[in-house]
Design an enzyme around this catalytic site. Structure first.
Site, PDB file in Angstrom:
ATOM      1  N   ARG A  39      10.729   9.125  13.514  1.00 20.05           N
ATOM      2  CA  ARG A  39       9.341   9.206  14.007  1.00 20.05           C
ATOM      3  C   ARG A  39       8.981  10.592  14.535  1.00 20.05           C
ATOM      4  NH1 ARG A  39       6.560   4.052  15.210  1.00 20.05           N
ATOM      5  NH2 ARG A  39       7.158   2.853  13.396  1.00 20.05           N
ATOM      6  N   ARG A  43       2.358   9.748  16.982  1.00 20.37           N
ATOM      7  CA  ARG A  43       1.331   9.805  18.024  1.00 20.37           C
ATOM      8  C   ARG A  43       1.621  10.755  19.175  1.00 20.37           C
ATOM      9  NH1 ARG A  43       1.184   3.427  18.341  1.00 20.37           N
ATOM     10  NH2 ARG A  43       3.306   3.975  17.796  1.00 20.37           N
ATOM     11  N   ARG A  52      -4.991  11.467  12.120  1.00 21.69           N
ATOM     12  CA  ARG A  52      -5.080  10.002  12.139  1.00 21.69           C
ATOM     13  C   ARG A  52      -6.524   9.560  12.370  1.00 21.69           C
ATOM     14  NH1 ARG A  52      -5.339   5.197  12.924  1.00 21.69           N
ATOM     15  NH2 ARG A  52      -3.861   3.804  13.930  1.00 21.69           N
ATOM     16  N   ASP A  89       5.205   4.041   5.529  1.00 24.39           N
ATOM     17  CA  ASP A  89       5.653   2.938   6.385  1.00 24.39           C
ATOM     18  C   ASP A  89       6.454   1.932   5.568  1.00 24.39           C
ATOM     19  OD1 ASP A  89       5.054   1.981   9.333  1.00 24.39           O
ATOM     20  OD2 ASP A  89       5.202   0.221   8.058  1.00 24.39           O
ATOM     21  N   TYR A 167       8.955  -9.143   8.877  1.00 28.53           N
ATOM     22  CA  TYR A 167       7.498  -8.921   8.997  1.00 28.53           C
ATOM     23  C   TYR A 167       6.730  -9.789   7.999  1.00 28.53           C
ATOM     24  CZ  TYR A 167       8.499  -4.989  12.067  1.00 28.53           C
ATOM     25  OH  TYR A 167       8.931  -4.225  13.119  1.00 28.53           O
TER      26      TYR A 167
END
Ligand code: CP3
Length: 362
Positions: A39, A43, A52, A89, A167
């Site tokens: 990562r 963010r 973004r 992702d 998921y």
């Protein structure tokens, strides 16, 4: 000669042509260890948040090659890690198989759950289109590989089948994973069809990333640590072994890294059982044990606690010194035990990079 270089020579590729981080993954030991961070694009970087915001939603960002390439390169420009990781992702594979995917602010991913063999069969009808549906990601790989500094490697990735399945079946981030485990443990032959589909889709997707310019690939098995002993063998080890074997047939010299997070003592034989080139360890794995047990089998990647990076200062420096001191003299790539936290001050990342660059093994 370092471990791994013989297999490279026998596959007709000389180690000297590869970038530093790729040679490290193959077992070459460096005085100054190579590094990247899970990562590393994200963010915590203001320039990421700006792109973004321009993209609107997260899936659009992943599927717009110019923007995804830009955010892949942002941490490289700012900090100069030894590898860039493709910005995408793990949930783009279920999306490419026709499952609905969205990311809701503050809620994480939301998917229409898949819970029966007939729903798996419907997704399997999309298998032939997976690579085409992911063409924008492959274009990102091409754009990034043209813009990287000479000795910076590009790492491609996918989710490992078990984690992606959690998921898909839970319909988003699981809390107790009861729904997916009821299926996996209660009706394993039917659940196997979902895992087999993900193995197949993942091999095609990763091989396409390598064809487009990825120089190593990582399989993220974030939820491996939630499985029972038998479950771990069947749903984590076996699919990763199968993906690794199939990639090796097509791309024998491309390192495969696996991150079976939370595997605990099951890390012990993981590399031998799966055949991966490198094992990424979480922050709970004692580095002394990783040195004496894991580095005998494979290159070890890890494992500074991301919270120490968020804290910075002495706790970060002491944590990094402990990891480097224990693992730096063996086959090793420095990383975190999980991804960079959004609240991490970017300056801490810069200081950690300087700390690793100044480190010398003796
Ligand atoms: O820099 C990099 O590491 C490359 C890009 C990358 C992302 N996700 C970008 C991302 C990688 C390698 C991943 C892997 C991923 N995605 C995993 C495995 C590793 C891990 O973190 O455990 C998992 C489980 C996912 C699924 C996922 N993606 C979740 C659960 C979430 C929501 C939670 C969160 O952190 O927001 C995401 C979103 C996501 N993926 C973001 C980023 C930068 C944040 C999205 C945003 O900008 O709002």
């Amino acid at each position: 000669m370092s471990r791994g270089s013989t297999s490279l020579v026998s596959s007709g590729v000389t180690l000297t042509q590869a970038k530093s981080l790729i040679r490290a993954l193959h077992g070459e030991i460096h005085a100054r260890p190579t590094f990247w961070f899970m990562r590393q694009a994200g963010r915590y970087l203001p320039e990421y948040r700006a792109v973004r915001a321009r993209a609107g939603d997260f899936v659009t960002l992943c599927m717009t090659p110019e923007l995804a390439a830009e955010v892949t390169l942002q941490p490289i420009r700012r900090f100069g890690m030894d590898a860039a990781i493709l910005f995408a992702d793990i949930l783009l594979v279920p999306k490419a198989l026709g499952q609905n995917l969205s990311f809701r602010e503050g809620e994480g991913p939301v998917l229409d759950p898949v819970r029966t063999a007939s729903e798996v069969a419907r997704l399997a009808d999309h298998l032939e289109q997976v690579v085409t549906n992911l063409a924008p990601v492959l274009e990102t790989v091409r754009l990034v590989s043209r813009q990287l500094p000479l000795d910076t490697a590009l790492i491609g990735f996918a989710g490992a089948p078990w984690t992606v399945a959690t998921y898909m079946v839970e319909g988003g981030s699981g809390h107790d994973f009861h729904t997916v485990k009821r299926w996996a443990y209660g009706d394993p032959d039917s659940f196997q069809q979902l895992i087999d589909l993900l193995v197949d889709a993942t091999v095609r997707y990763l091989a396409a990333q390598i064809d487009a310019g990825a120089e190593a690939v990582q399989l993220f098995d974030t939820w491996a640590g939630t499985l029972t002993e038998d479950g771990f063998q069947r749903w984590c080890v076996a699919p990763i072994r199968e993906i690794t074997a199939q990639l090796r047939l097509r791309h024998p010299a491309v390192p495969v890294i696996a991150f079976p997070k939370g595997a605990g003592v099951q890390y012990q034989d993981f590399a031998a059982l799966t055949g991966v080139t490198a094992v990424s360890i979480d922050s709970g794995v004692p580095v002394s044990w990783a040195k004496s047990v894991l580095q005998r089998q494979a290159t070890v990647q890890g494992n500074l606690d991301p919270l120490l990076l968020a804290i910075g200062g002495r706790p970060m420096a002491e944590g990094a010194a402990q990891v480097l001191g224990a693992l730096g003299k063996g086959p090793f790539v420095f990383n975190l035990g999980h991804g960079i936290l959004p609240e991490t001050p970017p300056d801490n990342v810069g200081r950690l990079c300087d700390f690793i660059r100044r480190w010398r093994n003796r």
